[in-house]
Design a protein around this motif. Structure first.
Motif, mmCIF file in Angstrom:
data_model
loop_
_atom_site.group_PDB
_atom_site.id
_atom_site.type_symbol
_atom_site.label_atom_id
_atom_site.label_comp_id
_atom_site.label_asym_id
_atom_site.label_seq_id
_atom_site.Cartn_x
_atom_site.Cartn_y
_atom_site.Cartn_z
ATOM 1 N N PRO A 14 -47.003 -38.493 62.328
ATOM 2 C CA PRO A 14 -47.082 -39.953 62.279
ATOM 3 C C PRO A 14 -48.502 -40.397 61.954
ATOM 4 O O PRO A 14 -49.459 -39.836 62.452
ATOM 5 C CB PRO A 14 -46.686 -40.392 63.691
ATOM 6 C CG PRO A 14 -45.995 -39.230 64.290
ATOM 7 C CD PRO A 14 -46.572 -38.006 63.619
ATOM 8 N N ASP A 17 -51.466 -47.155 61.420
ATOM 9 C CA ASP A 17 -52.294 -48.049 60.617
ATOM 10 C C ASP A 17 -53.132 -48.940 61.519
ATOM 11 O O ASP A 17 -53.132 -50.153 61.387
ATOM 12 C CB ASP A 17 -51.417 -48.926 59.721
ATOM 13 C CG ASP A 17 -50.636 -48.124 58.709
ATOM 14 O OD1 ASP A 17 -51.168 -47.096 58.274
ATOM 15 O OD2 ASP A 17 -49.519 -48.529 58.357
ATOM 16 N N ARG A 27 -45.916 -44.114 60.591
ATOM 17 C CA ARG A 27 -45.384 -43.613 59.323
ATOM 18 C C ARG A 27 -45.727 -42.149 59.207
ATOM 19 O O ARG A 27 -46.597 -41.649 59.896
ATOM 20 C CB ARG A 27 -45.994 -44.373 58.161
ATOM 21 C CG ARG A 27 -45.689 -45.835 58.193
ATOM 22 C CD ARG A 27 -46.254 -46.505 56.991
ATOM 23 N NE ARG A 27 -46.189 -47.949 57.177
ATOM 24 C CZ ARG A 27 -46.780 -48.799 56.389
ATOM 25 N NH1 ARG A 27 -47.493 -48.368 55.381
ATOM 26 N NH2 ARG A 27 -46.677 -50.086 56.606
ATOM 27 N N SER A 28 -45.078 -41.493 58.311
ATOM 28 C CA SER A 28 -45.325 -40.075 58.091
ATOM 29 C C SER A 28 -46.201 -39.910 56.860
ATOM 30 O O SER A 28 -46.063 -40.653 55.883
ATOM 31 C CB SER A 28 -43.990 -39.356 57.890
ATOM 32 O OG SER A 28 -44.212 -37.997 57.664
#
Length: 111
Positions: A14, A17, A27-28
């Motif tokens: 992961p 942000d 997110r990946s």
């Protein structure tokens, strides 16, 4: 000449942000790192310096973006201090806008 050192892929992890203020959205991200950097990461996790690879990379990215933000803020603060400490007399706002309009007009005619 390109560096031909062997590289290993970091597994998907992961990526937060935080620099965008979206810490809740993960997110990946897949990255490819040189073996020596992968070993440094593994050593840091193994020694307990970082709890996980993910956390170490997040900390590194947070530090990178914080440093960049700090540079921009320092430059902005310096410009503000220069303006505040400018010994020249202030210009009334109407006159300032007249100067700006004249400069824009002059530049437009030159192009």
């Amino acid at each position: 000449m390109a560096d031909l050192a062997p590289q290993r892929r970091l597994p998907h992890f992961p990526c937060n942000d935080d620099h965008l203020g979206n810490r809740d959205m993960a997110r990946s991200l897949q990255v490819t790192l040189p073996d020596d950097l992968m070993q440094d990461i593994a050593d840091a996790v193994e020694s307990g310096e970082a709890p996980t690879t993910n956390e170490l990379v997040n900390r590194a990215l947070d530090a990178y973006f914080r440093m960049d933000r700090e540079k921009r803020l320092a430059a902005l603060r310096a410009r503000i201090a220069d303006a505040v400490n400018d010994p020249r007399p202030s210009v009334p706002i109407g006159e300032a806008f007249e100067r700006i309009r004249a400069d824009v007009s002059r530049r437009h005619r030159q192009s």
